[in-house]
Scaffold this motif. Sequence first.
Motif, PDB file in Angstrom:
ATOM      1  N   HIS A 154     -40.243  26.002 -66.979  1.00 57.69           N
ATOM      2  CA  HIS A 154     -39.320  26.921 -66.362  1.00 57.69           C
ATOM      3  C   HIS A 154     -39.816  28.301 -66.662  1.00 57.69           C
ATOM      4  N   GLY A 155     -40.852  29.019 -66.378  1.00 60.62           N
ATOM      5  CA  GLY A 155     -41.063  30.216 -66.518  1.00 60.62           C
ATOM      6  C   GLY A 155     -42.145  30.593 -68.072  1.00 60.62           C
ATOM      7  N   PRO A 156     -41.410  30.273 -69.190  1.00 61.40           N
ATOM      8  CA  PRO A 156     -42.476  30.515 -70.275  1.00 61.40           C
ATOM      9  C   PRO A 156     -43.695  30.038 -70.380  1.00 61.40           C
ATOM     10  N   LYS A 157     -44.163  29.096 -69.633  1.00 63.64           N
ATOM     11  CA  LYS A 157     -45.369  28.575 -69.617  1.00 63.64           C
ATOM     12  C   LYS A 157     -46.427  29.645 -69.095  1.00 63.64           C
ATOM     13  N   ALA A 158     -45.932  30.989 -68.480  1.00 63.46           N
ATOM     14  CA  ALA A 158     -46.678  31.987 -68.255  1.00 63.46           C
ATOM     15  C   ALA A 158     -47.577  32.663 -69.381  1.00 63.46           C
ATOM     16  N   ILE A 159     -46.820  32.279 -70.680  1.00 62.60           N
ATOM     17  CA  ILE A 159     -47.632  32.693 -71.866  1.00 62.60           C
ATOM     18  C   ILE A 159     -49.010  32.306 -72.206  1.00 62.60           C
ATOM     19  N   ILE A 160     -49.299  31.241 -71.475  1.00 66.65           N
ATOM     20  CA  ILE A 160     -50.612  30.410 -71.834  1.00 66.65           C
ATOM     21  C   ILE A 160     -51.727  31.558 -71.290  1.00 66.65           C
ATOM     22  N   ASN A 161     -52.719  31.573 -72.074  1.00 65.57           N
ATOM     23  CA  ASN A 161     -53.892  32.241 -71.955  1.00 65.57           C
ATOM     24  C   ASN A 161     -55.048  31.733 -72.836  1.00 65.57           C
ATOM     25  N   ASP A 162     -56.039  32.458 -72.719  1.00 62.91           N
ATOM     26  CA  ASP A 162     -57.215  31.969 -73.442  1.00 62.91           C
ATOM     27  C   ASP A 162     -57.331  32.431 -74.968  1.00 62.91           C
ATOM     28  N   THR A 163     -56.177  32.886 -75.392  1.00 64.86           N
ATOM     29  CA  THR A 163     -55.981  33.178 -76.907  1.00 64.86           C
ATOM     30  C   THR A 163     -54.794  32.480 -77.251  1.00 64.86           C
ATOM     31  N   THR A 164     -54.351  31.448 -76.782  1.00 64.75           N
ATOM     32  CA  THR A 164     -52.919  30.612 -77.160  1.00 64.75           C
ATOM     33  C   THR A 164     -53.220  29.446 -77.576  1.00 64.75           C
ATOM     34  N   LEU A 165     -52.644  29.313 -78.746  1.00 59.51           N
ATOM     35  CA  LEU A 165     -52.673  28.202 -79.604  1.00 59.51           C
ATOM     36  C   LEU A 165     -51.342  27.329 -79.084  1.00 59.51           C
ATOM     37  N   VAL A 166     -51.239  25.929 -78.553  1.00 60.86           N
ATOM     38  CA  VAL A 166     -50.139  25.317 -78.140  1.00 60.86           C
ATOM     39  C   VAL A 166     -49.995  24.093 -79.186  1.00 60.86           C
ATOM     40  N   PHE A 167     -48.960  24.241 -79.927  1.00 63.81           N
ATOM     41  CA  PHE A 167     -48.494  23.110 -80.934  1.00 63.81           C
ATOM     42  C   PHE A 167     -47.442  22.353 -80.371  1.00 63.81           C
ATOM     43  N   TYR A 168     -47.637  20.925 -80.317  1.00 67.89           N
ATOM     44  CA  TYR A 168     -46.660  20.208 -79.898  1.00 67.89           C
ATOM     45  C   TYR A 168     -46.172  19.180 -81.090  1.00 67.89           C
ATOM     46  N   ILE A 169     -44.703  19.287 -81.150  1.00 71.07           N
ATOM     47  CA  ILE A 169     -44.126  18.517 -82.128  1.00 71.07           C
ATOM     48  C   ILE A 169     -43.358  17.269 -81.357  1.00 71.07           C
ATOM     49  N   PHE A 170     -43.997  16.138 -81.465  1.00 71.09           N
ATOM     50  CA  PHE A 170     -43.780  14.723 -80.810  1.00 71.09           C
ATOM     51  C   PHE A 170     -42.699  14.195 -81.291  1.00 71.09           C
ATOM     52  N   SER A 171     -41.784  13.691 -80.322  1.00 70.82           N
ATOM     53  CA  SER A 171     -40.838  12.638 -80.884  1.00 70.82           C
ATOM     54  C   SER A 171     -41.616  11.341 -80.913  1.00 70.82           C
ATOM     55  N   ASN A 172     -40.812  10.359 -81.529  1.00 74.72           N
ATOM     56  CA  ASN A 172     -41.243   9.010 -81.802  1.00 74.72           C
ATOM     57  C   ASN A 172     -40.668   7.994 -80.597  1.00 74.72           C
ATOM     58  N   HIS A 173     -39.562   8.511 -79.847  1.00 70.47           N
ATOM     59  CA  HIS A 173     -38.878   7.852 -78.921  1.00 70.47           C
ATOM     60  C   HIS A 173     -39.342   7.596 -77.691  1.00 70.47           C
ATOM     61  N   GLU A 174     -39.638   6.434 -77.327  1.00 66.11           N
ATOM     62  CA  GLU A 174     -40.407   6.100 -75.919  1.00 66.11           C
ATOM     63  C   GLU A 174     -39.894   7.142 -74.928  1.00 66.11           C
ATOM     64  N   TYR A 175     -38.479   6.890 -74.546  1.00 70.73           N
ATOM     65  CA  TYR A 175     -37.843   7.771 -73.361  1.00 70.73           C
ATOM     66  C   TYR A 175     -38.182   9.051 -73.445  1.00 70.73           C
ATOM     67  N   VAL A 176     -38.097   9.716 -74.632  1.00 66.19           N
ATOM     68  CA  VAL A 176     -38.521  11.302 -74.693  1.00 66.19           C
ATOM     69  C   VAL A 176     -40.170  11.333 -74.589  1.00 66.19           C
ATOM     70  N   SER A 177     -40.757  10.552 -75.002  1.00 65.44           N
ATOM     71  CA  SER A 177     -42.084  10.512 -74.846  1.00 65.44           C
ATOM     72  C   SER A 177     -42.757  10.835 -73.543  1.00 65.44           C
ATOM     73  N   ARG A 178     -42.130  10.137 -72.495  1.00 66.70           N
ATOM     74  CA  ARG A 178     -42.539  10.221 -71.120  1.00 66.70           C
ATOM     75  C   ARG A 178     -42.714  11.523 -70.663  1.00 66.70           C
ATOM     76  N   TYR A 179     -41.279  12.389 -71.118  1.00 60.12           N
ATOM     77  CA  TYR A 179     -41.598  13.689 -70.695  1.00 60.12           C
ATOM     78  C   TYR A 179     -42.403  14.692 -71.308  1.00 60.12           C
ATOM     79  N   GLU A 180     -42.853  14.182 -72.449  1.00 62.27           N
ATOM     80  CA  GLU A 180     -43.860  14.961 -73.597  1.00 62.27           C
ATOM     81  C   GLU A 180     -45.136  14.776 -72.977  1.00 62.27           C
ATOM     82  N   ARG A 181     -45.425  13.506 -72.527  1.00 65.27           N
ATOM     83  CA  ARG A 181     -46.779  13.234 -72.053  1.00 65.27           C
ATOM     84  C   ARG A 181     -47.020  14.116 -70.801  1.00 65.27           C
ATOM     85  N   ASP A 182     -45.848  13.883 -69.953  1.00 68.05           N
ATOM     86  CA  ASP A 182     -46.013  14.724 -68.866  1.00 68.05           C
ATOM     87  C   ASP A 182     -46.533  16.153 -68.979  1.00 68.05           C
ATOM     88  N   LEU A 183     -45.513  16.757 -69.504  1.00 74.43           N
ATOM     89  CA  LEU A 183     -45.965  18.208 -70.063  1.00 74.43           C
ATOM     90  C   LEU A 183     -47.299  18.452 -70.480  1.00 74.43           C
TER      91      LEU A 183
END
Length: 387
Positions: free
Chosen positions: A268-297
């Motif tokens: 919802h807006g913050p994704k605009a920060i992404i460019n070719d100098t950005t490191l994106v670090f994901y902190i993943f849940s181990n809950h399958e319900y939550v994981s569905r949203y994470e995989r989509d992102l």
Amino acid sequence: MKYLGMELPVLSQKGAVHTAREISQQPALWQAIWEAVRSNRNDLNRFLGASLPNVKRIILTGAGTSAYIGLSVTGVLQRSTGIVVEPIPSTDLVSHPRDYFHADIPTLMISFARSGNSPESVAAVALAEDLCRTCFHLVLTCNPEGELAKYKTKNEKFVFSLPPEANDQSLAMTSSYTGMLLTAILIARLNDLEGQKQSVDLLAGYGRKLIDYYASDIERLADQDFKRVVFLGSGPFYGTARESYLKMLELTDGRIVGKEDSFLGFRHGPKAIINDTTLVFYIFSNHEYVSRYERDLVESMKKGPSPFLQAGVAESPINGVHLDRMFYLSENGSKLNEEYLAVCSVLPAQLLGFYKSLKLGLRPDSPSTTGAITRAVEGVQIYDLGI
């Protein structure tokens, strides 16, 4: 003696002894904290038995890093007590106390503080005392000699002091943060403390794997020339994401800037920060319900500008997720509750910030070259509420 693979004389020369030791000691500290909570269980039960039946809300508070603890433990405390839990930074409580404190709502305020000497720490407690007819106080601190620990209240107060080694000496909080976070989780599960020992031992094992096995990989990640960083985490991992970004900001003296967000919120807006100098670090849940949203992102990152690098930490491999770097914690399919996993999931950011600080020629124990930030915040004037 070595910490993070570096000899003490080298760490000393680089101004990094405290930070390296405090990051490295966390797995052992977590096990010591379980013992400390067990030793204080009777007193904690007495205090909670007197307070919880008489309150209608719980406020979790602290400043900076200490405030983020509340974001990670809100869920487990609310589920275990059945009482509404609100994480509110002490900085907000001090500037707008009447927005948060209500005379007729009996409250338990849980304060987190490394030193307990930040001006807002005592001021928040004092305002709660003034504005709430009933406000019990539970203080979780790394410094039993701090002003917060010693502050006298008219309402009942209990101070839990973490083991002395949790009182970090470096500027950036590392073991003090995870130590207080784990303490709060164990207090939420105090009725099953013996049953939590296995989880704490597994948590310590995950921490040791990140430090002993993955540190060199994280050091190589720090060698990459990223200029921005984004940490994403949801639920209890949102607090981890916020603390992760703060560690990078503090340890690099503001030279690496970026953002933290939830997986869904990032769209919802913050994704605009992404460019070719950005490191994106994901902190993943181990809950399958939550994981569905994470995989989509993660999948959505294929659309629009591509980040420089993508990395993440997860308990076990996640179907369909393939990143430039992944740090897996479990070797046998073990599964920790999310709140415990949130404790160790901050370690990659601590290590990344430490190594990036060194790469930038900074001194991790005191990375602020201008003195803009200090170990305990100074210079905050506390005003009379009557003004």
